[in-house]
Write a protein that holds these residues in place. Structure first.
Motif, PDB file in Angstrom:
ATOM      1  N   ASP A 135       0.832  -1.206   0.000  1.00  0.00           N
ATOM      2  CA  ASP A 135       0.000   0.000   0.000  1.00  0.00           C
ATOM      3  C   ASP A 135       0.866   1.256   0.000  1.00  0.00           C
ATOM      4  OD1 ASP A 135      -2.368  -1.405  -0.021  1.00  0.00           O
ATOM      5  OD2 ASP A 135      -2.690  -1.278   2.144  1.00  0.00           O
ATOM      6  N   MET A 136       1.962   1.244   0.752  1.00  0.00           N
ATOM      7  CA  MET A 136       2.853   2.403   0.782  1.00  0.00           C
ATOM      8  C   MET A 136       3.497   2.633  -0.579  1.00  0.00           C
ATOM      9  SD  MET A 136       4.528   4.962   1.930  1.00  0.00           S
ATOM     10  CE  MET A 136       4.227   5.090   3.690  1.00  0.00           C
ATOM     11  N   ILE A 137       3.963   1.572  -1.215  1.00  0.00           N
ATOM     12  CA  ILE A 137       4.600   1.709  -2.533  1.00  0.00           C
ATOM     13  C   ILE A 137       3.606   2.259  -3.545  1.00  0.00           C
ATOM     14  CG2 ILE A 137       5.637   0.431  -4.447  1.00  0.00           C
ATOM     15  CD1 ILE A 137       6.819  -1.471  -2.305  1.00  0.00           C
ATOM     16  N   ASN A 138       2.381   1.718  -3.548  1.00  0.00           N
ATOM     17  CA  ASN A 138       1.366   2.193  -4.486  1.00  0.00           C
ATOM     18  C   ASN A 138       0.994   3.650  -4.209  1.00  0.00           C
ATOM     19  OD1 ASN A 138       1.216  -0.283  -5.807  1.00  0.00           O
ATOM     20  ND2 ASN A 138      -0.419  -1.046  -4.490  1.00  0.00           N
ATOM     21  N   SER A 139       0.926   4.017  -2.923  1.00  0.00           N
ATOM     22  CA  SER A 139       0.555   5.391  -2.585  1.00  0.00           C
ATOM     23  C   SER A 139       1.628   6.376  -3.044  1.00  0.00           C
ATOM     24  CB  SER A 139       0.324   5.534  -1.077  1.00  0.00           C
ATOM     25  OG  SER A 139       1.536   5.553  -0.350  1.00  0.00           O
ATOM     26  N   GLN A 140       2.889   5.966  -3.015  1.00  0.00           N
ATOM     27  CA  GLN A 140       3.958   6.834  -3.494  1.00  0.00           C
ATOM     28  C   GLN A 140       3.829   7.086  -4.991  1.00  0.00           C
ATOM     29  OE1 GLN A 140       7.581   4.933  -2.222  1.00  0.00           O
ATOM     30  NE2 GLN A 140       7.218   5.368  -0.055  1.00  0.00           N
ATOM     31  N   GLN A 141       3.497   6.030  -5.740  1.00  0.00           N
ATOM     32  CA  GLN A 141       3.304   6.198  -7.177  1.00  0.00           C
ATOM     33  C   GLN A 141       2.087   7.085  -7.468  1.00  0.00           C
ATOM     34  OE1 GLN A 141       5.546   4.846  -9.666  1.00  0.00           O
ATOM     35  NE2 GLN A 141       6.616   4.881  -7.701  1.00  0.00           N
ATOM     36  N   ASP A 142       1.025   6.889  -6.714  1.00  0.00           N
ATOM     37  CA  ASP A 142      -0.169   7.733  -6.886  1.00  0.00           C
ATOM     38  C   ASP A 142       0.139   9.186  -6.538  1.00  0.00           C
ATOM     39  OD1 ASP A 142      -1.684   5.566  -7.697  1.00  0.00           O
ATOM     40  OD2 ASP A 142      -2.506   5.187  -5.711  1.00  0.00           O
ATOM     41  N   ALA A 143       0.991   9.401  -5.520  1.00  0.00           N
ATOM     42  CA  ALA A 143       1.360  10.763  -5.128  1.00  0.00           C
ATOM     43  C   ALA A 143       2.145  11.451  -6.238  1.00  0.00           C
ATOM     44  CB  ALA A 143       2.177  10.730  -3.838  1.00  0.00           C
ATOM     45  N   ILE A 144       3.081  10.725  -6.842  1.00  0.00           N
ATOM     46  CA  ILE A 144       3.840  11.291  -7.964  1.00  0.00           C
ATOM     47  C   ILE A 144       2.893  11.629  -9.108  1.00  0.00           C
ATOM     48  CG2 ILE A 144       5.651  10.846  -9.660  1.00  0.00           C
ATOM     49  CD1 ILE A 144       6.875   8.876  -7.585  1.00  0.00           C
ATOM     50  N   ALA A 145       1.975  10.694  -9.394  1.00  0.00           N
ATOM     51  CA  ALA A 145       1.016  10.920 -10.479  1.00  0.00           C
ATOM     52  C   ALA A 145       0.152  12.147 -10.206  1.00  0.00           C
ATOM     53  CB  ALA A 145       0.138   9.680 -10.653  1.00  0.00           C
ATOM     54  N   ALA A 146      -0.348  12.285  -8.973  1.00  0.00           N
ATOM     55  CA  ALA A 146      -1.195  13.420  -8.636  1.00  0.00           C
ATOM     56  C   ALA A 146      -0.432  14.735  -8.774  1.00  0.00           C
ATOM     57  CB  ALA A 146      -1.730  13.271  -7.217  1.00  0.00           C
ATOM     58  N   ALA A 147       0.819  14.755  -8.296  1.00  0.00           N
ATOM     59  CA  ALA A 147       1.630  15.971  -8.365  1.00  0.00           C
ATOM     60  C   ALA A 147       1.915  16.363  -9.809  1.00  0.00           C
ATOM     61  CB  ALA A 147       2.933  15.770  -7.588  1.00  0.00           C
ATOM     62  N   LEU A 148       2.332  15.399 -10.629  1.00  0.00           N
ATOM     63  CA  LEU A 148       2.681  15.714 -12.011  1.00  0.00           C
ATOM     64  C   LEU A 148       1.430  16.076 -12.827  1.00  0.00           C
ATOM     65  CD1 LEU A 148       5.540  13.200 -12.897  1.00  0.00           C
ATOM     66  CD2 LEU A 148       5.617  15.401 -11.713  1.00  0.00           C
ATOM     67  N   THR A 149       0.309  15.434 -12.527  1.00  0.00           N
ATOM     68  CA  THR A 149      -0.937  15.808 -13.196  1.00  0.00           C
ATOM     69  C   THR A 149      -1.300  17.253 -12.862  1.00  0.00           C
ATOM     70  OG1 THR A 149      -1.774  13.534 -13.184  1.00  0.00           O
ATOM     71  CG2 THR A 149      -3.393  15.297 -13.383  1.00  0.00           C
ATOM     72  N   HIS A 150      -1.174  17.620 -11.593  1.00  0.00           N
ATOM     73  CA  HIS A 150      -1.468  19.010 -11.193  1.00  0.00           C
ATOM     74  C   HIS A 150      -0.548  19.989 -11.907  1.00  0.00           C
ATOM     75  CE1 HIS A 150      -2.303  22.484  -8.655  1.00  0.00           C
ATOM     76  NE2 HIS A 150      -0.982  22.637  -8.553  1.00  0.00           N
ATOM     77  N   LEU A 151       0.704  19.609 -12.106  1.00  0.00           N
ATOM     78  CA  LEU A 151       1.679  20.498 -12.732  1.00  0.00           C
ATOM     79  C   LEU A 151       1.587  20.482 -14.256  1.00  0.00           C
ATOM     80  CD1 LEU A 151       4.739  19.758 -10.415  1.00  0.00           C
ATOM     81  CD2 LEU A 151       3.333  21.825 -10.443  1.00  0.00           C
ATOM     82  N   GLY A 152       0.681  19.691 -14.814  1.00  0.00           N
ATOM     83  CA  GLY A 152       0.433  19.734 -16.252  1.00  0.00           C
ATOM     84  C   GLY A 152       1.238  18.773 -17.089  1.00  0.00           C
ATOM     85  N   TYR A 153       1.917  17.831 -16.483  1.00  0.00           N
ATOM     86  CA  TYR A 153       2.690  16.857 -17.250  1.00  0.00           C
ATOM     87  C   TYR A 153       1.768  15.780 -17.816  1.00  0.00           C
ATOM     88  CZ  TYR A 153       6.978  18.765 -15.198  1.00  0.00           C
ATOM     89  OH  TYR A 153       8.005  19.595 -14.813  1.00  0.00           O
ATOM     90  N   ASP A 154       2.079  15.340 -19.046  1.00  0.00           N
ATOM     91  CA  ASP A 154       1.376  14.222 -19.658  1.00  0.00           C
ATOM     92  C   ASP A 154       2.253  12.973 -19.573  1.00  0.00           C
ATOM     93  OD1 ASP A 154      -0.917  15.637 -20.476  1.00  0.00           O
ATOM     94  OD2 ASP A 154       0.164  16.416 -22.229  1.00  0.00           O
ATOM     95  N   TYR A 155       1.631  11.842 -19.334  1.00  0.00           N
ATOM     96  CA  TYR A 155       2.362  10.577 -19.258  1.00  0.00           C
ATOM     97  C   TYR A 155       1.382   9.430 -19.447  1.00  0.00           C
ATOM     98  CZ  TYR A 155       0.502  11.147 -14.555  1.00  0.00           C
ATOM     99  OH  TYR A 155      -0.338  11.368 -13.497  1.00  0.00           O
ATOM    100  N   PRO A 156       1.820   8.360 -20.071  1.00  0.00           N
ATOM    101  CA  PRO A 156       0.920   7.222 -20.299  1.00  0.00           C
ATOM    102  C   PRO A 156       0.694   6.413 -19.027  1.00  0.00           C
ATOM    103  CG  PRO A 156       3.099   6.757 -21.182  1.00  0.00           C
ATOM    104  CD  PRO A 156       3.129   8.179 -20.710  1.00  0.00           C
ATOM    105  N   THR A 157      -0.485   5.805 -18.942  1.00  0.00           N
ATOM    106  CA  THR A 157      -0.829   4.952 -17.814  1.00  0.00           C
ATOM    107  C   THR A 157      -1.442   3.652 -18.329  1.00  0.00           C
ATOM    108  OG1 THR A 157      -3.048   5.879 -17.605  1.00  0.00           O
ATOM    109  CG2 THR A 157      -1.298   6.945 -16.334  1.00  0.00           C
ATOM    110  N   THR A 158      -1.361   2.630 -17.501  1.00  0.00           N
ATOM    111  CA  THR A 158      -1.948   1.331 -17.836  1.00  0.00           C
ATOM    112  C   THR A 158      -2.756   0.842 -16.660  1.00  0.00           C
ATOM    113  OG1 THR A 158      -0.056   0.786 -19.245  1.00  0.00           O
ATOM    114  CG2 THR A 158      -1.470  -1.034 -18.565  1.00  0.00           C
ATOM    115  N   VAL A 159      -4.034   0.518 -16.897  1.00  0.00           N
ATOM    116  CA  VAL A 159      -4.902  -0.049 -15.863  1.00  0.00           C
ATOM    117  C   VAL A 159      -4.919  -1.558 -16.057  1.00  0.00           C
ATOM    118  CG1 VAL A 159      -7.214  -0.090 -14.862  1.00  0.00           C
ATOM    119  CG2 VAL A 159      -6.306   2.040 -15.828  1.00  0.00           C
TER     120      VAL A 159
END
Length: 366
Positions: A135-159
């Motif tokens: 859960d901690m590892i996943n939350s760190q990745q989600d935190a990076i994603a949230a921060a970069l999304t807020h800052l306007g960066y585009d990046y591919p994701t896979t569900v």
């Protein structure tokens, strides 16, 4: 003339054993000692270590930054953006005594929880720790994603599908490791979009789901169900991100997803000029997803006291935890209620500028 009266003769004290009062006291003392050392069917939550996401931590005598962004320009920061933890005392193999439990019941900074609630019979301590680390590892990745999304960066994701629970409506149609790309023709790039697409489809109505299996695209049909008010397809998924640059987060021996929001704020602070909170000491807690939605966490009361003890004067609490916060705020701490990353940033900006905060969402003190 002298007057005389016949006074009764004084009674002689009887010779009997110890009084019943002393006997009862002795029994109570013995019972207290026995209860004091006997293990109780509870565990105790206390305020745990506090970590400044803008600062460092020491592991094996080596000082390491919690957040490092090696290939991008980072800016000076000040003050703190503290993430908070809860220390758990006791498990099935080593339970706290009744004396310790009684003491915790009287301490507002501690909580007493039934051991079955924290350590279910069918989950070992090792399994629980492994899940908490994941859960901690996943939350760190989600935190990076949230921060970069807020800052306007585009990046591919896979569900990707991780597993299917028992009784899943997708059983026999969707398999683990399948990539989910769209629902009813609407692309899904994260969990929030998948949930929204299923919600729009509704329960008991077949949905067209685009997947990739073994490199081959295909379309399958799944009929979602209503699970306590949430429309689900019966799949557990994870999101893999391909970020445009590396963001390293180092935090050892801490588990769970509750540090997500504070990591996201720390990343934004490092990647933008100035100090988000004006150099003030701010603490907070909350899960986060790629879209910036902030979710509830456990141990909020212990984290409030941990924040105060660490020197914070401001606290960011998930909106969904406000019911537990009100009435339990220590003196000297101001608590804002935040449901999104943008609301957390609004609160930090108000702290920075000294603006009137009365219009910001808050968890009232009482």
């Amino acid at each position: 003339m002298a007057l005389f009266t016949n006074a009764p003769a004084p009674r002689r004290a009887g010779r009997s054993g110890p009084s019943l009062g002393w006997t009862a006291l002795l029994i109570a003392l013995v019972a207290g000692v026995i209860l004091g050392i006997m293990p109780a069917p509870y565990v105790i939550e206390k305020p745990g270590p506090v970590f400044n996401t803008l600062g460092t931590a020491t592991y094996d005598d080596v000082e390491t930054a919690l957040i490092t962004i090696p290939d991008e320009t980072v800016y000076p920061t000040g003050g703190t953006l503290d993430l908070l933890t809860v220390s758990l005392f006791g498990n099935r193999e080593d339970r706290p005594s009744w004396l310790a439990v009684a003491s915790a019941w009287l301490d507002p900074s501690e909580a007493v929880l039934p051991i079955d609630q924290v350590f279910p019979d069918n989950v070992s301590t090792e399994q629980r720790d492994a899940r908490s680390s994941a859960d901690m590892i996943n939350s760190q990745q989600d935190a990076i994603a949230a921060a970069l999304t807020h800052l306007g960066y585009d990046y591919p994701t896979t569900v990707s599908v991780v597993s299917l629970p028992d009784g899943s409506p997708a059983a026999g149609v969707i398999e683990p490791d399948d990539e989910v790309t769209a629902v009813n023709g609407t692309a899904v790039a994260n969990v929030a979009e998948l949930r929204a697409a299923l919600r729009d489809n509704g329960a008991e109505t077949a949905a067209s789901v685009d997947i990739v299996r073994g490199g081959l695209a295909r379309t399958v049909e799944v009929t979602p169900i209503d699970n306590d008010g949430t429309i689900v397809a019966g799949v557990n998924v994870s999101v893999a991100y391909e970020f445009p640059f590396e963001v390293q987060i180092q935090l050892d021996k801490v588990g769970g997803p509750s540090a997500g929001m504070m990591f996201a704020l720390g990343i934004i602070d490092k990647l933008t000029p100035g100090e988000l909170q004006g150099g003030e000491n701010v603490a907070g807690t909350g899960t986060i997803d790629q879209s910036g939605a902030i979710g509830p966490i456990g141990g909020i009361q212990q984290k409030l006291y941990g924040a105060l003890e660490s020197g914070a004067t401001w606290f960011l609490a998930p909106a969904e935890n406000c019911g537990e916060v009100t009435g339990n705020i220590p003196d000297g701490l101001t608590v804002f209620s935040v449901a999104t990353l943008d609301e957390a940033l609004d609160a930090l900006d108000a702290i920075k500028t000294g603006a009137d905060t009365s219009d910001l969402p808050s968890c009232p003190a009482s």
